[in-house]
Scaffold this motif. Structure first.
Motif, PDB file in Angstrom:
ATOM      1  N   ARG A  89       7.433  -2.069 -16.902  1.00 46.72           N
ATOM      2  CA  ARG A  89       6.456  -1.523 -16.077  1.00 46.72           C
ATOM      3  C   ARG A  89       5.419  -0.813 -16.906  1.00 46.72           C
ATOM      4  N   HIS A  90       5.706  -0.622 -18.096  1.00 47.88           N
ATOM      5  CA  HIS A  90       4.670   0.136 -18.858  1.00 47.88           C
ATOM      6  C   HIS A  90       3.481  -0.566 -19.099  1.00 47.88           C
ATOM      7  N   SER A  95       6.617   6.053 -34.242  1.00 49.06           N
ATOM      8  CA  SER A  95       6.587   6.575 -32.608  1.00 49.06           C
ATOM      9  C   SER A  95       5.414   5.600 -31.787  1.00 49.06           C
ATOM     10  N   MET A  96       4.293   5.292 -32.768  1.00 45.82           N
ATOM     11  CA  MET A  96       3.014   4.703 -31.996  1.00 45.82           C
ATOM     12  C   MET A  96       3.478   3.177 -31.985  1.00 45.82           C
ATOM     13  N   THR A  97       4.189   2.739 -32.984  1.00 49.23           N
ATOM     14  CA  THR A  97       4.612   1.288 -32.541  1.00 49.23           C
ATOM     15  C   THR A  97       5.539   1.125 -31.418  1.00 49.23           C
ATOM     16  N   VAL A  98       6.417   1.914 -31.139  1.00 47.77           N
ATOM     17  CA  VAL A  98       7.508   1.817 -30.122  1.00 47.77           C
ATOM     18  C   VAL A  98       6.539   1.957 -28.890  1.00 47.77           C
ATOM     19  N   VAL A  99       5.699   2.973 -28.645  1.00 53.39           N
ATOM     20  CA  VAL A  99       4.944   3.141 -27.391  1.00 53.39           C
ATOM     21  C   VAL A  99       4.192   1.805 -27.211  1.00 53.39           C
ATOM     22  N   GLU A 100       3.456   1.188 -28.375  1.00 56.26           N
ATOM     23  CA  GLU A 100       2.700   0.068 -27.958  1.00 56.26           C
ATOM     24  C   GLU A 100       3.319  -1.129 -27.618  1.00 56.26           C
ATOM     25  N   ARG A 101       4.929  -1.174 -28.086  1.00 52.80           N
ATOM     26  CA  ARG A 101       5.552  -2.306 -27.917  1.00 52.80           C
ATOM     27  C   ARG A 101       6.791  -2.091 -26.851  1.00 52.80           C
TER      28      ARG A 101
END
Lengths: 461, 237
Positions: free
Chosen positions: A459-460, A345-351
């Protein structure tokens, strides 16, 4: 450069986090494998114990297992030598068999009548040499050295009794049985000479009874109910692993047991023990023996029972350990699931921006899902693989550490061993299970990543 | 064939409880093999318009035809495949994949298209050479300067030979000297590959270089300037 390499490189992007997750999966694999290896060892140990004692199978009268405990001799197998010879010379069984030996179970009364004491016992008439061979079975290479039966090299009137029997029969001193001191006053029957009827029955074969303090009388009914008595010389009181057995155990030579039960009639046995070289041959061998019995010995109602049927404790123990193992595996799986799910989940947010970019240049949603699921699968595979390697190392250290324990059903301590090396099914199942958990834990974040709106993802910040 | 035709496009964003119109009654015809600039102040709707043309966003109403195909009713997978085949993207922040080398970044769209490895290699080398970065082929993005990264992004955008390249403020994160070089490079590539380039920018250098310039304000087109030998400039109503 393909999706696999891209997934692998992504794992190396945040090495510390990947390493932490990898360690969690690895620890999970180690826990499952070490406990699984210990459980395997217990199960193999139990199997070895049962097979050493009573073979892989027993040929019995069809009703002996259910009704034979009341009067074992009434369920004898006639012409048992012919059966044994037939099996020994069967071409299909040849090469699979290790030992075939007859036994005769006796239900009777053991007495030290000169001391005025007696108790009910279960006796086993044994072929001592074959029983000693039976006890050498060690298909799982346990570091065991099973001693020979105390009856080895003894005369036909020799017997071995449980320490519990020796205590009740007040034979502690001559047989050097420990833990025999009484706290209260003796309430045993008045001591004196043995009853005349017993003496008369025993005197038929032993007219000159010796004044030997290790002699006992064994009273047992013939198949027709008439009592016979044998005077036996106790050569050893042997502590049995279970108290209930210790209090009733009597072992004697098969010839003596048959003489006691059948007198001058044709002797029978209550079981023919069949031990195989390998347990894996059990189903085929059992089927073959059943076929032979039904074809060549149809006049007798015989059945073949395997050791698991004869010893329900075995299957109960396996069930218990399987439940514990399953419970622990589920707990570990849940921990791995949440740990890896959190990482992904953290990886998805970061990428997120990268996901937007990949989608922009034409990667389909399924491609994004595949990428993240592969990353989870990699973590699961690497963690599980490292876990296998470390488990093998740890189990090797444990196996050579000299630690011992007393498993259920044994009197002597055995080396503590954990079987991981060579347990292919355990290793494969653990690896596949952990990889499945890893894949599943990555799937949800991967799905979320693939569903991201491209414009929002780009845009993230 | 006109690479882009937009007819009566409307797009509204919802911010909390309020609907904010981003684009209103947009009608655009992008001419083939031209350098077209969308200009306007920040928040005027340039990026939203580029997103719609790039098929990464959908309008509330209106018709979008890109490369001769009406795209607004395409499924997500169809849009992905369409983007991969017909549209190249250049981003303000370069948006290279950090774990891939310059070569691999340019190669990635070709892998998606399942181009054979030997053809991929030749094409990537040719593209990197044309943007002057062949010697940096094995460098990862973090080993490249901003200008170099944007040149890799240009090569990536052209990898599959698209009919349309979209660039959202491609010089915004570059110094003026590098930005000018990037514009010249894009202009050269556009002419060499006969591709339609559409930029969103308010950089005067970009505007000066443009064939066509479309000015947007508050989500509406306020002017369209056709800058060629036979001007047919028109002004939006």
């Amino acid at each position: 450069m393909n999706t696999l390499i891209l997934a692998l490189r992504n794992l190396l992007r945040n090495r510390r986090r990947s390493l932490t997750t990898l360690l969690a999966v690895m620890l999970g694999a180690i826990s499952i494998l070490l406990f699984g290896g210990y459980v395997r060892n217990v199960i193999y140990g139990l199997e070895t114990g049962f097979v050493m004692q009573s073979g892989h199978m027993q040929i019995q009268h069809a009703d002996f297992f259910r009704f034979g405990s009341g009067n074992p001799a009434a369920y004898g197998i006639a012409n048992y030598r012919a059966i044994i010879d037939r099996l020994k010379h069967d071409q299909e069984l040849e090469g699979k068999l290790s030992v075939i030996t007859p036994t005769l179970q006796i239900g009777g009364l053991a007495g030290n009548f000169s001391a005025g004491v007696s108790r009910t016992v279960i006796g086993q008439g044994l072929e001592v040499a074959e029983q000693n061979t039976l006890r050498q079975w060690n298909d799982y290479q346990f570091p065991l050295s099973e001693p020979e039966l105390p009856l080895t090299g003894t005369g036909p009137d020799a017997t071995v009794i449980g320490a519990g029997v020796a205590r009740v029969l007040q034979l502690c001193a001559p047989l050097k049985v420990s833990d025999c001191e009484r706290k209260g006053a003796s309430t045993e029957a008045s001591q004196g000479k043995e009853p005349d009827d017993i003496a008369a029955l025993a005197g038929l074969d032993n007219p000159a009874k010796k004044d030997n303090s290790t002699q006992i009388e064994l009273l047992a009914p013939s198949p027709h109910g008439a009592p016979n008595v044998a005077q036996l010389n106790v050569v050893k009181a042997e502590q049995q692993p279970v108290k209930e057995l210790d209090d009733i155990y009597v072992a004697l030579h098969l010839s003596a047991a048959q003489k006691l039960i059948y007198g001058k009639s044709t002797p029978e046995v209550t079981a023919i023990l069949v031990q195989l070289k390998h347990t894996s041959d059990l189903p085929a061998a059992k089927e073959r023996i059943e076929k032979i019995l039904s074809q060549d010995f149809a006049s007798q109602p015989l059945t073949v029972l395997d050791f698991a049927t004869i010893n329900p404790f075995f299957t109960q123990t396996i069930s218990m350990f399987n439940v514990i193992f399953g419970f622990i595996s589920v707990l570990i799986g849940a921990i791995v699931l949440f740990m890896l799910g959190n990482t992904m989940s953290m990886t998805v947010v970061e990428r997120t921006v990268e996901i937007g970019t990949l989608r922009s240049i034409g990667l389909r949603r399924v491609g994004i899902r595949r990428l993240f699921v592969l990353e989870g699968l990699f973590l699961g595979f690497l963690g599980a693989s490292l876990g296998v390697i470390v488990s093998i190392i740890i189990s090797t250290i444990i196996n050579h550490s000299g630690l011992t324990w007393i498993p259920p059903g044994r009197m002597l301590p055995v080396p503590l061993t954990v079987r991981v090396w060579g347990e292919v099914s355990l290793i494969l199942c653990s690896m596949i299970g952990l990889m499945a958990v890893a894949t599943f834990s990555a799937w949800w974040p991967a799905r979320r990543a693939s569903e991201l709106n491209i414009v929002d993802a780009l845009r993230h910040v | 064939m006109n690479p882009v035709i937009l007819t009566q496009i409307n797009k509204t964003y919802r911010l909390g409880m309020v609907d904010v119109p981003a684009l209103t009654d947009i009608n655009i015809l992008i001419r083939p093999a031209r350098f077209t600039v969308l200009s306007g102040t920040s928040g005027s709707g340039k990026t939203t318009l580029l997103n719609l043309i790039g098929c990464i966003d959908k309008p509330d109403s209106g018709e979008i035809i890109v490369a001769g195909q009406q795209v607004q009713n395409f499924s997500d997978d169809e849009l992905s495949d369409f983007r991969a085949k017909h549209i190249g993207f250049i981003f303000q922040n370069f948006n290279l994949i950090p774990v891939l080398t310059a070569f691999e970044n340019v190669e990635y769209p070709l892998i998606l298209a399942k181009i054979p490895p030997n053809i991929r290699r030749e094409r990537v080398q040719m593209l990197l050479k044309s943007v002057g970065l062949l010697e940096k082929a094995d460098n990862r993005p973090q080993q490249l300067s901003g200008g170099q990264r944007q040149r890799v992004a240009i090569a990536r955008a052209l990898a599959r030979g698209p009919s349309l390249v979209l660039a959202d403020e491609p010089t915004a994160n570059l110094d003026s000297h590098t930005g000018a070089a990037i514009i010249r490079l894009m202009r050269r590539m556009q002419k060499h590959w006969h591709v339609s380039f559409i930029f969103s920018s308010h950089d005067p250098q970009v505007l000066a270089e443009a064939d066509d310039a479309i000015t947007i304000s508050d989500g509406r087109i306020v002017s369209v300037r056709r800058n060629d030998k036979n001007p047919d400039a028109e002004t939006a109503k």
